[in-house]
Design an enzyme around this catalytic site. Structure first.
Site, mmCIF file in Angstrom:
data_model
loop_
_atom_site.group_PDB
_atom_site.id
_atom_site.type_symbol
_atom_site.label_atom_id
_atom_site.label_comp_id
_atom_site.label_asym_id
_atom_site.label_seq_id
_atom_site.Cartn_x
_atom_site.Cartn_y
_atom_site.Cartn_z
ATOM 1 N N ASN A 106 1.930 4.712 3.477
ATOM 2 C CA ASN A 106 1.103 3.775 2.719
ATOM 3 C C ASN A 106 2.004 2.848 1.908
ATOM 4 O O ASN A 106 3.051 3.269 1.432
ATOM 5 C CB ASN A 106 0.199 4.578 1.761
ATOM 6 C CG ASN A 106 -0.812 3.709 1.042
ATOM 7 O OD1 ASN A 106 -1.192 2.648 1.526
ATOM 8 N ND2 ASN A 106 -1.258 4.154 -0.122
ATOM 9 N N HIS A 108 2.223 0.523 -1.550
ATOM 10 C CA HIS A 108 1.542 0.478 -2.854
ATOM 11 C C HIS A 108 2.260 -0.517 -3.768
ATOM 12 O O HIS A 108 3.485 -0.477 -3.888
ATOM 13 C CB HIS A 108 1.509 1.865 -3.492
ATOM 14 C CG HIS A 108 0.701 1.885 -4.738
ATOM 15 N ND1 HIS A 108 -0.683 1.840 -4.722
ATOM 16 C CD2 HIS A 108 1.054 1.881 -6.041
ATOM 17 C CE1 HIS A 108 -1.131 1.832 -5.964
ATOM 18 N NE2 HIS A 108 -0.100 1.857 -6.786
ATOM 19 N N SER A 135 6.226 0.405 -3.647
ATOM 20 C CA SER A 135 6.595 1.713 -3.103
ATOM 21 C C SER A 135 6.028 1.880 -1.696
ATOM 22 O O SER A 135 4.946 1.378 -1.391
ATOM 23 C CB SER A 135 6.010 2.849 -3.966
ATOM 24 O OG SER A 135 6.386 2.724 -5.312
ATOM 25 N N ASP A 144 -2.141 8.361 -3.995
ATOM 26 C CA ASP A 144 -0.801 7.770 -4.111
ATOM 27 C C ASP A 144 0.219 8.760 -4.674
ATOM 28 O O ASP A 144 1.104 8.384 -5.447
ATOM 29 C CB ASP A 144 -0.849 6.480 -4.952
ATOM 30 C CG ASP A 144 -1.730 5.427 -4.313
ATOM 31 O OD1 ASP A 144 -1.728 5.328 -3.072
ATOM 32 O OD2 ASP A 144 -2.433 4.703 -5.041
HETATM 33 C C1 GAR Z 1 -0.792 -4.638 -0.813
HETATM 34 O O1 GAR Z 1 -0.189 -5.056 -2.006
HETATM 35 C C2 GAR Z 1 -0.899 -3.137 -0.775
HETATM 36 O O2 GAR Z 1 0.181 -2.489 -1.334
HETATM 37 C C3 GAR Z 1 -2.126 -2.915 -1.600
HETATM 38 O O3 GAR Z 1 -3.017 -3.882 -1.143
HETATM 39 C C4 GAR Z 1 -2.263 -5.047 -0.778
HETATM 40 C C5 GAR Z 1 -2.695 -5.469 0.593
HETATM 41 O O4 GAR Z 1 -2.169 -6.732 0.890
HETATM 42 N N1 GAR Z 1 -2.622 -1.592 -1.441
HETATM 43 C C6 GAR Z 1 -3.104 -0.864 -2.457
HETATM 44 O O5 GAR Z 1 -3.239 -1.289 -3.585
HETATM 45 C C7 GAR Z 1 -3.515 0.547 -2.084
HETATM 46 N N2 GAR Z 1 -3.725 1.325 -3.263
HETATM 47 P P1 GAR Z 1 -2.242 -7.311 2.367
HETATM 48 O O6 GAR Z 1 -3.657 -7.047 2.870
HETATM 49 O O7 GAR Z 1 -1.992 -8.773 2.198
HETATM 50 O O8 GAR Z 1 -1.187 -6.633 3.174
#
Ligand code: GAR
Length: 204
Positions: A106, A108, A135, A144
């Site tokens: 994942n 984060h 991360s 997480d």
């Molecule tokens: C990313 O920053 C990812 O780390 C976060 O959502 C965004 C997705 O961006 N995920 C979380 O917060 C999970 N807890 P993207 O759709 O443009 O790749």
């Protein structure tokens, strides 16, 4: 060649970074399918790159477990070496995590274990910290809390909005994700990481 199913909920910029990396013949991993829990805008990246996609809408199921079972069935169609949660904004039910572990990672947008959960960027700003981070972790049944594969610090600038800070975090996430997938393809043992659950400073 490491085969990957990527799961998304949103814009899919991390997904796109993996798709672009996969386009290089030298890169030892390929995205073979993209899944989503809703009509995510990021599915357009899969279409552009000619990668099949599937949607298992969370709202179509009576329970998280039923949704998870349907999602797992779709993932298994592709029999991937690795599942990447890339902005999937849903907790997977335990039986799905157990079926895929340790080959599920994942991204984060915080320096875990700081600011876990769905609002890692907002929570960092509200806490008034001077630095946060990005991360990549192995997914376990905590929120997480799985073993950290790699992470990097990113400064919070005075006056940063959630959007501005997230836009500075995302390129770092993308770089770390592409490197992590490369490392896994080259033999990084996620199972060995999975057993390391306590910080090294904690003595039993
Ligand atoms: C990313 O920053 C990812 O780390 C976060 O959502 C965004 C997705 O961006 N995920 C979380 O917060 C999970 N807890 P993207 O759709 O443009 O790749």
């Amino acid at each position: 060649m490491l085969s990957i199913v990527v799961l998304i909920s949103g814009t899919g910029s991390n997904l796109r970074a993996l798709l672009e990396a996969s386009a290089d013949a030298e890169y030892p991993a390929r995205v073979i399918a993209v899944g989503a829990d809703r009509e995510a805008p990021g599915l357009a990246h899969a279409e552009e790159f000619g990668i099949p996609s599937f949607t298992v809408p969370f709202s179509s199921y009576d329970s998280r477990e039923a949704w998870g079972a349907a999602l797992l069935e779709q993932i298994r169609v592709w029999n991937p070496d690795l599942v990447v949660l890339s902005g999937l904004m849903r907790l997977l039910p335990p039986n799905v995590v157990e079926a895929l572990t340790p080959n599920i990672i994942n991204t984060h947008p915080a320096y875990l274990p700081e600011f876990p959960g769905a609002h890692g960027v907002r929570d960092a700003i509200r806490a008034g910290v001077e630095q946060t981070g990005a991360s990549i972790i192995v997914v376990d049944n905590g929120v997480d809390q799985g073993p950290i594969i790699v992470q990097e610090r990113i400064p919070v600038l005075p006056g940063d909005t959630e959007h501005e800070l997230h836009e500075r975090i995302k390129p770092v996430e993308r770089r770390l994700l592409v490197q992590t997938v490369l490392d896994i393809a080259n033999g990084l043992d996620l199972g060995a990481l999975s057993t390391r659950r306590l910080p090294a400073t904690i003595k039993e």
